[in-house]
Design an enzyme around this catalytic site. Sequence first.
Site, mmCIF file in Angstrom:
data_model
loop_
_atom_site.group_PDB
_atom_site.id
_atom_site.type_symbol
_atom_site.label_atom_id
_atom_site.label_comp_id
_atom_site.label_asym_id
_atom_site.label_seq_id
_atom_site.Cartn_x
_atom_site.Cartn_y
_atom_site.Cartn_z
ATOM 1 C CB CYS A 83 -18.091 35.325 18.500
ATOM 2 S SG CYS A 83 -17.899 33.765 18.419
ATOM 3 C CG HIS A 169 -15.703 36.503 22.735
ATOM 4 N ND1 HIS A 169 -16.825 37.011 22.993
ATOM 5 C CD2 HIS A 169 -15.865 35.236 22.008
ATOM 6 C CE1 HIS A 169 -17.712 36.208 22.637
ATOM 7 N NE2 HIS A 169 -17.308 35.102 22.011
ATOM 8 C CD GLU A 171 -16.021 40.305 24.213
ATOM 9 O OE1 GLU A 171 -15.127 40.401 23.352
ATOM 10 O OE2 GLU A 171 -16.932 39.311 24.328
HETATM 11 N N1 GLN Z 1 -21.772 29.824 18.388
HETATM 12 C C1 GLN Z 1 -22.260 31.055 18.483
HETATM 13 C C2 GLN Z 1 -23.352 31.312 17.361
HETATM 14 O O1 GLN Z 1 -23.168 30.484 16.366
HETATM 15 C C3 GLN Z 1 -21.254 32.102 18.573
HETATM 16 C C4 GLN Z 1 -20.502 31.777 19.965
HETATM 17 C C5 GLN Z 1 -19.866 33.370 20.428
HETATM 18 O O2 GLN Z 1 -20.425 34.422 19.979
HETATM 19 N N2 GLN Z 1 -19.155 32.929 21.088
HETATM 20 O O3 GLN Z 1 -24.135 32.021 17.272
#
Ligand code: GLN
Length: 188
Positions: A83, A169, A171
Site C-alpha cells: 500500500c 494488506h 498482514e
Molecule cells: N493512502 C495511503 C497513502 O497514500 C496508503 C494507505 C495504506 O497504506 N493503507 O500513502
Amino acid sequence: MKHGLRVGVLALQGAVDPHKAHLEALGCEFVDVRTRAVLEKADFHGLILPGGESSTMLRLLNVFEMKQALVDYANSHPVWGICAGSILMAKHVENPEQESFGFIDLDVRRNAYGRQLDSFTCELAGMREAAFIRAPQFTRVGPGVKVLAEHGGEPVWVEEGRHMATSFHPELAWERPSPVHQAFLNKL
Ligand code: GLN
C-alpha cells in the site's frame, strides 16, 4: 519453512508489528528497521515497506537521512512494498504527485479505493480476505512487470525482478502466514 532467514520491516510509521506473526509462523526472524545504521548494515535478507501514509514515511526517511541507504539496499536485496510502501516503490505517483523511488516500473494513483471508511476486504490470491485501506490503484505496469493477482480486473499484486508490491494488506488478515508473505520469502 525458511528457517534462519531474517526479514526487515521499515519501522518509521504504519502497520509494522502485524508482520511479526506472519514471519515467525514461517520460521523467520522479524527485524525492526528504524535507523539508518540498521538499514546500512543490511543484516537481513529482504525488506518490507509497510502500509501507512506514504507522504509521512517519505518525510521521516528525509528527516532521518535514510533515502540513500534504502536505494542501496534495494539495489541488491528484495523489497516488498505494501500500500503506502508500494507508492514509495512506484515510478510515478499521482493524486497528488509525490516523490518515489522507482524500484518497480509501476505508476500508481493514491487513495483510489475510497476513504478509510470505504475500505473493503475481498477474497484474493488464495487468501480468505485481503484488506484494501485507502489503497492506491496500479494504473500502469511496465512490460517487465508480472501481475500476480488482480481485483476487479486491475493489478493489485505485482513483481519485477527481486521486488514485489501489493496495494492490499495481507498482514492484516487473520490467516497466518499469508500466501503473500510466503511468496516474498521464496524470493530471498
Ligand atoms: N493512502 C495511503 C497513502 O497514500 C496508503 C494507505 C495504506 O497504506 N493503507 O500513502
